[in-house]
Design an enzyme around this catalytic site. Structure first.
Site, PDB file in Angstrom:
ATOM      1  N   LYS A 247      59.234 -22.949-107.564  1.00 34.79           N
ATOM      2  CA  LYS A 247      61.119 -22.498-107.660  1.00 34.79           C
ATOM      3  C   LYS A 247      62.078 -23.322-108.038  1.00 34.79           C
ATOM      4  O   LYS A 247      63.081 -22.968-109.080  1.00 34.79           O
ATOM      5  CB  LYS A 247      61.145 -21.144-106.928  1.00 34.79           C
ATOM      6  CG  LYS A 247      60.798 -20.152-106.105  1.00 34.79           C
ATOM      7  CD  LYS A 247      61.253 -18.901-105.075  1.00 34.79           C
ATOM      8  CE  LYS A 247      61.997 -19.919-103.960  1.00 34.79           C
ATOM      9  NZ  LYS A 247      60.998 -20.190-103.137  1.00 34.79           N
TER      10      LYS A 247
ATOM     11  N   ARG B 216      65.348 -12.434 -99.617  1.00 37.57           N
ATOM     12  CA  ARG B 216      64.122 -13.253 -98.698  1.00 37.57           C
ATOM     13  C   ARG B 216      64.001 -12.099 -98.238  1.00 37.57           C
ATOM     14  O   ARG B 216      63.002 -12.495 -97.784  1.00 37.57           O
ATOM     15  CB  ARG B 216      63.955 -14.194 -98.757  1.00 37.57           C
ATOM     16  CG  ARG B 216      63.788 -15.344 -98.946  1.00 37.57           C
ATOM     17  CD  ARG B 216      64.065 -16.981 -97.839  1.00 37.57           C
ATOM     18  NE  ARG B 216      63.077 -18.151 -97.300  1.00 37.57           N
ATOM     19  CZ  ARG B 216      63.142 -18.847 -98.345  1.00 37.57           C
ATOM     20  NH1 ARG B 216      64.735 -19.592 -99.452  1.00 37.57           N
ATOM     21  NH2 ARG B 216      62.165 -20.108 -98.726  1.00 37.57           N
TER      22      ARG B 216
ATOM     23  N   ARG C 191      54.606 -32.768-100.402  1.00 38.38           N
ATOM     24  CA  ARG C 191      55.788 -33.192-101.844  1.00 38.38           C
ATOM     25  C   ARG C 191      56.842 -34.329-101.321  1.00 38.38           C
ATOM     26  O   ARG C 191      57.512 -34.356 -99.498  1.00 38.38           O
ATOM     27  CB  ARG C 191      56.987 -31.459-100.964  1.00 38.38           C
ATOM     28  CG  ARG C 191      57.725 -31.665-102.056  1.00 38.38           C
ATOM     29  CD  ARG C 191      58.284 -29.746-102.415  1.00 38.38           C
ATOM     30  NE  ARG C 191      59.056 -29.154-101.073  1.00 38.38           N
ATOM     31  CZ  ARG C 191      59.281 -28.127-100.994  1.00 38.38           C
ATOM     32  NH1 ARG C 191      59.564 -27.655-101.964  1.00 38.38           N
ATOM     33  NH2 ARG C 191      60.418 -27.925 -99.986  1.00 38.38           N
TER      34      ARG C 191
ATOM     35  N   ARG D 112      60.863 -33.406 -96.274  1.00 37.80           N
ATOM     36  CA  ARG D 112      61.479 -32.349 -95.821  1.00 37.80           C
ATOM     37  C   ARG D 112      61.410 -32.174 -94.783  1.00 37.80           C
ATOM     38  O   ARG D 112      60.000 -32.244 -94.644  1.00 37.80           O
ATOM     39  CB  ARG D 112      62.343 -30.581 -96.376  1.00 37.80           C
ATOM     40  CG  ARG D 112      62.995 -31.061 -97.565  1.00 37.80           C
ATOM     41  CD  ARG D 112      62.896 -29.937 -98.461  1.00 37.80           C
ATOM     42  NE  ARG D 112      63.005 -28.266 -97.643  1.00 37.80           N
ATOM     43  CZ  ARG D 112      63.043 -27.138 -98.455  1.00 37.80           C
ATOM     44  NH1 ARG D 112      62.890 -27.096 -99.399  1.00 37.80           N
ATOM     45  NH2 ARG D 112      62.754 -26.441 -97.600  1.00 37.80           N
TER      46      ARG D 112
ATOM     47  N   ARG E 246      56.541 -20.892 -92.181  1.00 41.53           N
ATOM     48  CA  ARG E 246      56.688 -20.558 -93.568  1.00 41.53           C
ATOM     49  C   ARG E 246      56.801 -19.810 -94.133  1.00 41.53           C
ATOM     50  O   ARG E 246      56.801 -18.749 -95.022  1.00 41.53           O
ATOM     51  CB  ARG E 246      57.358 -21.202 -94.215  1.00 41.53           C
ATOM     52  CG  ARG E 246      58.492 -22.112 -93.565  1.00 41.53           C
ATOM     53  CD  ARG E 246      59.088 -24.244 -94.812  1.00 41.53           C
ATOM     54  NE  ARG E 246      59.655 -24.288 -95.656  1.00 41.53           N
ATOM     55  CZ  ARG E 246      59.419 -25.427 -96.587  1.00 41.53           C
ATOM     56  NH1 ARG E 246      58.829 -25.953 -95.994  1.00 41.53           N
ATOM     57  NH2 ARG E 246      59.585 -24.756 -97.617  1.00 41.53           N
TER      58      ARG E 246
HETATM   59  P1  AMP Z   1      64.035 -23.041 -99.175  1.00 42.90           P
HETATM   60  O1  AMP Z   1      64.666 -23.956 -99.375  1.00 42.90           O
HETATM   61  O2  AMP Z   1      64.545 -22.135-100.002  1.00 42.90           O
HETATM   62  O3  AMP Z   1      62.761 -22.584 -99.046  1.00 42.90           O
HETATM   63  O4  AMP Z   1      64.764 -22.615 -97.723  1.00 42.90           O
HETATM   64  C1  AMP Z   1      64.402 -23.331 -96.627  1.00 42.90           C
HETATM   65  C2  AMP Z   1      64.733 -22.423 -95.452  1.00 42.90           C
HETATM   66  O5  AMP Z   1      66.461 -22.066 -95.505  1.00 42.90           O
HETATM   67  C3  AMP Z   1      63.610 -21.353 -95.103  1.00 42.90           C
HETATM   68  O6  AMP Z   1      62.665 -21.913 -94.500  1.00 42.90           O
HETATM   69  C4  AMP Z   1      65.070 -20.287 -94.406  1.00 42.90           C
HETATM   70  O7  AMP Z   1      64.671 -21.117 -92.712  1.00 42.90           O
HETATM   71  C5  AMP Z   1      66.096 -20.779 -94.587  1.00 42.90           C
HETATM   72  N1  AMP Z   1      66.979 -20.063 -96.165  1.00 42.90           N
HETATM   73  C6  AMP Z   1      66.518 -20.318 -97.279  1.00 42.90           C
HETATM   74  N2  AMP Z   1      67.007 -19.113 -97.932  1.00 42.90           N
HETATM   75  C7  AMP Z   1      67.325 -18.190 -97.379  1.00 42.90           C
HETATM   76  C8  AMP Z   1      67.227 -16.637 -97.315  1.00 42.90           C
HETATM   77  N3  AMP Z   1      67.486 -16.161 -98.217  1.00 42.90           N
HETATM   78  N4  AMP Z   1      67.525 -16.137 -96.206  1.00 42.90           N
HETATM   79  C9  AMP Z   1      67.146 -17.310 -95.231  1.00 42.90           C
HETATM   80  N5  AMP Z   1      66.984 -17.832 -94.708  1.00 42.90           N
HETATM   81  C10 AMP Z   1      66.710 -18.749 -95.266  1.00 42.90           C
END
Ligand code: AMP
Length: 208
Positions: free
Chosen positions: A13, A88, A122, A153, A164
């Site tokens: 994404k 989400r 990654r 990360r 996740r």
């Molecule tokens: P990402 O970088 O999109 O993989 O997001 C990393 C982490 O941020 C996720 O595993 C969640 O803990 C938190 N996070 C990101 N976007 C959301 C969202 N829309 N709702 C809740 N938690 C989020």
């Protein structure tokens, strides 16, 4: 144009979002990036978010929705935006509807079985935010794109990745059906090279 990018963690994404944002001049709004920035700056929101992110859980809907609402109210979103990682949950999707109409939801589809390997291999760039896989960059410590420092990360370790992915299946996957019913969902095969996926994205956006 208001675009939402849907897809499991590791589906690519973020990479597609950067390409779309550049080509269509849309602000790339990644809730994950926003939380990580708050964590780096040790804001109260960052301190709270870290307790969830470290466990691979979703941050609470209310704080996430508030953060997005504030971001979408800024001037650069007036002519459209690209949301990456939000919504989400169904509750977040409903909250978004109160703020803006979504023109298209691109579901970047990758078989779940492939995501664990994608995420644990990654490497992300501190400077430009781009991510790469060790299969293509080996042990490189510098970003092939901008020369910035690469890092792993904190939530890309195997245990957190697994939760996740579980969270995605339990809380986010239902959004595919939700947006399908609204007639705005377009599926894109994400199990291909970055350029091929982007070509498909371009085709979808052109045919809207
Ligand atoms: P990402 O970088 O999109 O993989 O997001 C990393 C982490 O941020 C996720 O595993 C969640 O803990 C938190 N996070 C990101 N976007 C959301 C969202 N829309 N709702 C809740 N938690 C989020």
């Amino acid at each position: 144009m208001n675009i939402v990018l849907l897809g499991a963690p590791g589906s690519g994404k973020g990479t597609q979002a950067s390409l779309i944002s550049e080509k269509y001049s849309l602000p790339h709004i990644s809730t994950g990036d926003m939380f990580r920035e708050n964590i780096r700056e040790k804001t109260p929101l960052g301190v709270l978010a870290k307790t969830y992110i470290d466990k691979g859980q979703l941050c609470p809907d209310d704080v996430t929705e508030k953060m997005v609402a504030e971001r979408l109210s800024r001037a650069d979103c007036k002519n459209g935006f690209l949301l990456d990682g939000f919504p989400r949950t169904i509750a977040q999707a409903q909250a978004l509807e109160e703020i803006a109409a979504v023109d298209v939801v691109l579901d970047i589809d990758v078989p779940l079985g492939k995501l664990l390997k994608r995420l644990t291999g990654r490497r992300c760039c501190e400077k430009c935010g781009e991510s790469f896989h060790v299969d293509s960059i080996g042990n490189a410590t510098q970003c092939p794109k901008c020369g910035g420092k690469l890092y792993v990360r904190a939530d890309d370790n195997e245990e957190t990745v697994q939760s996740r992915l579980d969270v995605y299946v339990k809380q986010t996957e239902s959004l595919v059906e939700y947006y399908k019913n609204k007639g705005v969902l377009r599926r894109v095969d994400g199990d291909k090279a970055v350029e091929e996926v982007f070509a498909e994205v371009e085709k979808v956006l052109k045919n809207l």
